[in-house]
Design a protein around this motif. Structure first.
Motif, PDB file in Angstrom:
ATOM      1  N   SER A   1      21.493 -40.345  46.965  1.00  0.00           N
ATOM      2  CA  SER A   1      22.041 -40.827  47.861  1.00  0.00           C
ATOM      3  C   SER A   1      23.892 -40.509  47.230  1.00  0.00           C
TER       4      SER A   1
ATOM      5  N   ARG B   1      14.122 -52.738  52.715  1.00  0.00           N
ATOM      6  CA  ARG B   1      15.175 -52.571  51.720  1.00  0.00           C
ATOM      7  C   ARG B   1      15.349 -54.032  50.930  1.00  0.00           C
TER       8      ARG B   1
ATOM      9  N   SER C   1      26.301 -42.077  48.179  1.00  0.00           N
ATOM     10  CA  SER C   1      27.099 -43.381  48.104  1.00  0.00           C
ATOM     11  C   SER C   1      26.261 -44.330  47.189  1.00  0.00           C
ATOM     12  N   PRO C   2      26.820 -44.908  46.228  1.00  0.00           N
ATOM     13  CA  PRO C   2      26.145 -45.686  45.258  1.00  0.00           C
ATOM     14  C   PRO C   2      25.728 -47.314  46.021  1.00  0.00           C
ATOM     15  N   SER C   3      26.585 -47.445  47.039  1.00  0.00           N
ATOM     16  CA  SER C   3      26.521 -48.949  47.780  1.00  0.00           C
ATOM     17  C   SER C   3      25.208 -48.618  48.728  1.00  0.00           C
ATOM     18  N   THR C   4      24.701 -47.601  49.062  1.00  0.00           N
ATOM     19  CA  THR C   4      23.569 -47.543  50.030  1.00  0.00           C
ATOM     20  C   THR C   4      22.614 -46.571  49.183  1.00  0.00           C
ATOM     21  N   PRO C   5      21.784 -46.869  48.320  1.00  0.00           N
ATOM     22  CA  PRO C   5      20.950 -46.042  47.459  1.00  0.00           C
ATOM     23  C   PRO C   5      19.860 -45.499  48.412  1.00  0.00           C
TER      24      PRO C   5
END
Length: 710
Positions: A585, A549, A587-591
């Motif tokens: 995903s 990542r 959650s936008p913070s953890t694509p």
């Protein structure tokens, strides 16, 4: 009288914790260049050296506590006398009689005043300190009143300029006497810091003839650095005076740091060559006629340091015996440094430059023809230097010339010599791997040492210790130099990760390696790769998700999977596991990994089985990696629903590469089964769904799917 204003030592009953001086944290952001530190220096030593260097910066050359200590306004009597200790018995008895206590203080003040008056230039110093206390203030504009910031700054400059002019008028003709005093030297420092170029030059000329004394003083050496730094004409005066005594000054506790900073940070190329000239001996100094220092002479050749150096001096002489005497002088000066119990001088860039010039000249058959300078003479000259400095090699590899010299020792040395070098470097491998210059020594060691079991045990095991949760690999991944070190074990000198300058520098020892190393280069590289592969694969298995990542970490992961040897299935499983997460995903913070560009590119590369070659317009497959295994994991992990979502989202290019991988291998039953499964996933309705979407790469994917169906 309060305790804080008393010059007496407090009674035992009044003694409390010693008040500490205020230590204002100094930010180094935007500061000038600092001298490079050896890989052997611990954190405390680097901090200490950094604090010493702060004295040489444009910002305050002394800490806040020192300012208060020398500030007349900060002391009751405005003097710099040492506190007078009073006997405890007398103190205890005098506290009973207030008049006796007062009389004692009056006597002390009278004694201090008489001592101060007996000092040379006492009246001048008293007046100069008063002016200096105003001229040195950094917050003058905050204390001034004005109509705007511009008015304040202008008034600030005008007031400081007036104070500096007053100071210069007071100390003119007496600079050489004042600069040796710890308090008065700060007055000279302020003049240099805030004065005009003409005033700085005037100070330097008054100090001319005393520079050798100044650089050897605890306080005056700092003031010398304040003159060297801001004003080139003043620096030239000091350099010319110090140059003849450089080898001796390098051994001095205070002068050595002045020379090191001046050479590495402040001096021009010609000034550096002037400082080096003292290593060449008296004969070269007397009869060299400026050759090699960029200031004239018959030989006008100049190197990147501004002068021709030792090579130009030797070329200018037609007498082979004179060349030998010059080379012997350099060797004797170097031996004096390396045989000194203190390693400080061996750390400095000026010493490393002199060493490399010596080794370069010693190996030159043009300067020393074989018929007049035998191979035994060369070996003796090389051996004498190596034996004297082999225990200090780790102190030298942080500079360009020091690194080049140690690489020369590695390439020229015997198997026993190389083993000794590795032994010296081993405790510092983790820090060597993160230094741009020092890591070249590590790379050369991997290139020239035939005993790959030694390199695996002493070097690679330090870089990739077991278990992989060790902090060393994690630290290496955070820096570009550290990542290069990891990659050099499997893809040495690859232009994808190593610049042409690095490759050229490493190639400088190839000619010597051909003479001293017996093992074939390809065999040595394969053995090094085999030794590093388990540790690298374990690193991906342990931290592959986190690394993939990261933009730079994903590049390292790709190279590890493609070029390591051994069982990579645990590492591939680690990389494929995140593909099972819901797409897209929630959650936008953890694509999702497919929506991260560099991670998506990593999966595409693993499915390709190699890197794309721009010249041949094709994929260069790796002989150490089977992409079919990852394709199988990809299909089983993603599943039908995940693949359909990716096809209409951000994964069209990755799926297209999967189809390209499954299109081949007609004779492989496993590939045939995967191809059939993917064809079932993308029927006619699914193909129309992909075509109706706005996904990037949908046309490429549809083309690959139709080719897969055919």
């Amino acid at each position: 009288m309060s305790l804080h204003n008393s010059k007496k030592r407090p009674a035992p009953s009044q003694v409390g914790p010693t008040p500490k001086k205020i230590n204002i944290q100094k930010s180094h952001t935007g500061k000038g260049k600092k001298r490079s530190m050896p890989v052997t220096a611990d954190v405390e030593e680097q901090l200490s050296d950094s604090e010493d260097d702060d004295d040489d910066d444009d910002e305050p050359y002394f800490d806040q506590g020192a300012e208060a200590e020398d500030d007349p306004a900060a002391e009751p009597n405005g003097d710099d006398e040492m506190d007078v200790d009073v006997d405890q018995t007398e103190t205890l008895s005098s506290t009973k009689d207030p008049n006796a206590n007062h009389e004692s203080h009056v006597a002390q003040r009278a004694l201090l005043a008489s001592r101060r008056a007996a000092k040379p230039h006492s009246a001048l110093l008293s007046e100069a300190k008063r002016i200096w206390a105003e001229a040195r203030q950094k917050d003058m504009e905050r204390r001034k009143q004005g109509t705007g910031a511009g008015v304040k700054r202008s008034a600030d400059r005008g007031e400081r300029r007036a104070r500096v002019t007053e100071l210069m008028d007071l100390v003119r003709g007496k600079v050489a006497d004042l600069v040796l005093k710890h308090d008065a030297s700060r007055i000279i420092q302020t003049i240099v810091k805030y004065g005009l170029p003409a005033e700085r030059l005037e100070v330097a000329k008054e100090l001319e003839g005393n520079c050798l004394t100044l650089v050897q003083g605890k306080y005056s050496k700092v003031r010398t650095m304040t003159i060297i730094h801001p004003h080139p004409p003043s620096r030239s005066i000091i350099i010319l005076e110090l140059a003849p005594s450089v080898p001796r000054l390098l051994h001095h506790a205070y002068a050595t740091s002045v020379l090191a900073d001046a050479y590495e940070i402040h001096c021009t190329g010609s000034e550096r060559a002037q400082l080096l000239r003292a290593f060449w001996g008296r004969e070269a100094a007397l009869f060299g006629d400026g050759i090699g220092v960029g200031v004239g002479g018959k030989n006008k050749k100049r190197n990147k340091d501004g002068g021709g150096g030792l090579k130009a001096v030797l070329e200018a002489s037609d007498d082979i015996e004179r060349r030998k005497r010059t080379l012997t002088s350099v060797k004797e000066n170097l031996l004096g440094i390396f045989n000194n119990p203190s390693p400080i001088a061996a750390r400095h860039a000026i010493t490393h430059r002199a060493l490399w010039e010596y080794l370069e000249a010693l190996g030159s058959t043009d300067l020393f023809p074989e018929d007049k300078f035998s191979e035994q003479d060369r070996e003796r000259g090389w051996r004498d230097i190596f034996d004297s400095c082999q225990e200090q090699l780790a102190e030298m590899i942080h500079t360009r010339d020091g690194s080049r010299s140690v690489r020369e020792f590695l390439a020229r040395g015997t198997a026993k010599d190389r083993k000794q070098i590795v032994k010296v470097l081993k405790p510092h491998i983790a820090r060597i791997a993160q230094s741009d210059e020092a890591q070249l020594v590590l790379f050369t060691a991997l290139d020239v040492i035939d005993d790959t079991k030694l390199t695996a045990k002493q070097l690679i095991a330090e870089l990739l210790p077991s278990p992989p949760t060790s902090t060393t690999p994690s630290t290496l991944l955070t820096s570009a130099a550290g990542r290069r070190t990891l990659l050099y074990t499997i893809i040495p000198r690859s232009l994808r990760h190593f610049t042409p300058a690095i490759v050229h520098a490493l190639a400088e020892t190839d000619a010597l390696r051909a003479k001293t190393s017996k093992k074939d280069e390809a065999v040595r590289r394969d053995e090094v790769r085999a030794a590093a592969s388990p540790g690298l694969l374990a690193l991906v298995e342990e931290r592959g998700v986190e690394m993939s990542r990261d933009p730079k970490g994903s590049l390292v992961v790709a190279e590890i999977i493609l070029f390591t040897e051994g069982d990579n299935s645990p590492a591939l499983k680690t990389l494929s596991t995140p593909l099972s997460l819901p797409y897209p995903s929630p959650s936008p913070s953890t694509p999702h990994p497919i929506d991260i560009p560099h991670t998506s590119r990593l999966y595409k590369t693993l499915l390709q089985g190699g890197h794309y070659n721009m010249s041949s317009k094709s994929i260069e497959p790796s002989s150490h990696y089977d992409p079919g295994a990852f394709a199988t994991m990809f299909v089983s992990t993603v599943g039908r629903e995940g693949a359909l979502e990716m096809a209409t989202g951000g994964g069209a290019f990755v799926l297209a590469e999967l189809c390209e991988r499954l299109k081949g291998g007609d004779g492989d039953e496993a590939v045939h089964a995967l191809r059939g499964k993917v064809k079932e996933w993308f029927g006619e309705s699914e193909m129309r769904r992909v075509e109706a979407s706005e996904a990037k790469g949908k046309n490429v994917l549809l083309e690959k799917l139709r080719a897969l169906g055919g």
